[in-house]
Design a protein around this motif. Sequence first.
Motif, PDB file in Angstrom:
ATOM      1  N   GLU A   1       0.801  -1.222   0.000  1.00  0.00           N
ATOM      2  CA  GLU A   1       0.000   0.000   0.000  1.00  0.00           C
ATOM      3  C   GLU A   1       0.834   1.273   0.000  1.00  0.00           C
ATOM      4  OE1 GLU A   1      -2.560   0.255   3.412  1.00  0.00           O
ATOM      5  OE2 GLU A   1      -0.968  -0.226   4.822  1.00  0.00           O
TER       6      GLU A   1
ATOM      7  N   ASP B   1      -3.908   1.378  -2.040  1.00  0.00           N
ATOM      8  CA  ASP B   1      -3.889   2.136  -0.797  1.00  0.00           C
ATOM      9  C   ASP B   1      -4.915   1.498   0.141  1.00  0.00           C
ATOM     10  OD1 ASP B   1      -3.180   4.112   0.965  1.00  0.00           O
ATOM     11  OD2 ASP B   1      -3.948   5.779  -0.222  1.00  0.00           O
ATOM     12  N   ASN B   2      -4.891   1.889   1.398  1.00  0.00           N
ATOM     13  CA  ASN B   2      -5.960   1.524   2.343  1.00  0.00           C
ATOM     14  C   ASN B   2      -6.257   0.022   2.399  1.00  0.00           C
ATOM     15  OD1 ASN B   2      -6.552   4.278   3.069  1.00  0.00           O
ATOM     16  ND2 ASN B   2      -7.558   4.504   1.090  1.00  0.00           N
ATOM     17  N   LEU B   3      -5.243  -0.761   2.688  1.00  0.00           N
ATOM     18  CA  LEU B   3      -5.464  -2.207   2.789  1.00  0.00           C
ATOM     19  C   LEU B   3      -6.468  -2.569   3.868  1.00  0.00           C
ATOM     20  CD1 LEU B   3      -1.928  -3.804   2.287  1.00  0.00           C
ATOM     21  CD2 LEU B   3      -3.960  -4.091   0.859  1.00  0.00           C
ATOM     22  N   ALA B   4      -6.629  -1.695   4.846  1.00  0.00           N
ATOM     23  CA  ALA B   4      -7.572  -1.971   5.932  1.00  0.00           C
ATOM     24  C   ALA B   4      -9.004  -2.121   5.422  1.00  0.00           C
ATOM     25  CB  ALA B   4      -7.511  -0.873   6.986  1.00  0.00           C
ATOM     26  N   VAL B   5      -9.302  -1.514   4.263  1.00  0.00           N
ATOM     27  CA  VAL B   5     -10.642  -1.647   3.682  1.00  0.00           C
ATOM     28  C   VAL B   5     -10.609  -2.494   2.409  1.00  0.00           C
ATOM     29  CG1 VAL B   5     -11.476   0.500   4.680  1.00  0.00           C
ATOM     30  CG2 VAL B   5     -10.476   0.537   2.380  1.00  0.00           C
ATOM     31  N   GLY B   6      -9.516  -3.235   2.231  1.00  0.00           N
ATOM     32  CA  GLY B   6      -9.415  -4.127   1.080  1.00  0.00           C
ATOM     33  C   GLY B   6      -8.728  -3.530  -0.132  1.00  0.00           C
TER      34      GLY B   6
ATOM     35  N   GLY C   1     -13.667   1.958  -0.087  1.00  0.00           N
ATOM     36  CA  GLY C   1     -13.914   0.662   0.537  1.00  0.00           C
ATOM     37  C   GLY C   1     -15.400   0.351   0.505  1.00  0.00           C
TER      38      GLY C   1
ATOM     39  N   ASP D   1     -13.238 -14.029   6.544  1.00  0.00           N
ATOM     40  CA  ASP D   1     -12.898 -14.403   7.925  1.00  0.00           C
ATOM     41  C   ASP D   1     -12.635 -15.900   8.081  1.00  0.00           C
ATOM     42  OD1 ASP D   1     -15.483 -15.292   7.604  1.00  0.00           O
ATOM     43  OD2 ASP D   1     -16.308 -14.235   9.344  1.00  0.00           O
TER      44      ASP D   1
ATOM     45  N   THR E   1      -0.071 -10.339   1.328  1.00  0.00           N
ATOM     46  CA  THR E   1       0.728  -9.236   1.874  1.00  0.00           C
ATOM     47  C   THR E   1       1.972  -9.763   2.579  1.00  0.00           C
ATOM     48  OG1 THR E   1      -0.597  -9.253   3.890  1.00  0.00           O
ATOM     49  CG2 THR E   1      -1.276  -7.727   2.156  1.00  0.00           C
TER      50      THR E   1
END
Length: 210
Positions: free
Chosen positions: A8, A28-33, A64, A157, A206
């Motif tokens: 990212e 960018d923003n891997l937290a939202v995929g 996201g 998950d 990742t």
Amino acid sequence: MLKEVCVENFTMIPDVIARGAGRIELCDNLAVGGTTVSHGVAKKTIEYCQSKNIKVMAMIRPRGGNFIYSIEEIEMMKHDLIHLKRLGTDGVVLGCLNNTGWIDEMAMVTLLELAKGLEVTFHMGFDHIKPEYQFNAIDWLAKHRVHRILTHGGPMDSPIEHNLPRLKEYIDYAAGRIVILPGGGITYKNLPFVAKALNINEAHGTKIVG
């Protein structure tokens, strides 16, 4: 084994290439995929990777959340795709769905037309297609010359090891018409097991290089 590493920012690029990354997914923003990166990050990453003969797959995603996009968001994606193509990206990573759990065919055809000459990966939006439609989706994407499908094979998950039977079904059904690229929870530790179970030549993650 080609290891596609999802990053990212540019800071990590030299290190992951030195550790064996064979292709970069840039977002960018891997937290939202993952979302589309800035001009500066894209330009520097593409230039550096080209100097190392490493391909860059750039994420085309305006936000996201879900993968159902408005007309305005599709316009954003078109502009970003054209811009990244001009910067010299080797490929793009994208995916659009509708509210029935199927591919947004009109949006995808428009984006794929703009992406001519680039490699195209349909991202993990694939896992949000209704399960009963997913094999038809493989057919549609292969017919429209998408190069690969990035998929976890089930809910994000769930451990990827639990999804190997479904991933194997995708691979067998695709039968070489399109690459099924497993991702989401593949690390340098479990990659040998996953690769052997699925008999794959490329994988995504990742933490896929040690």
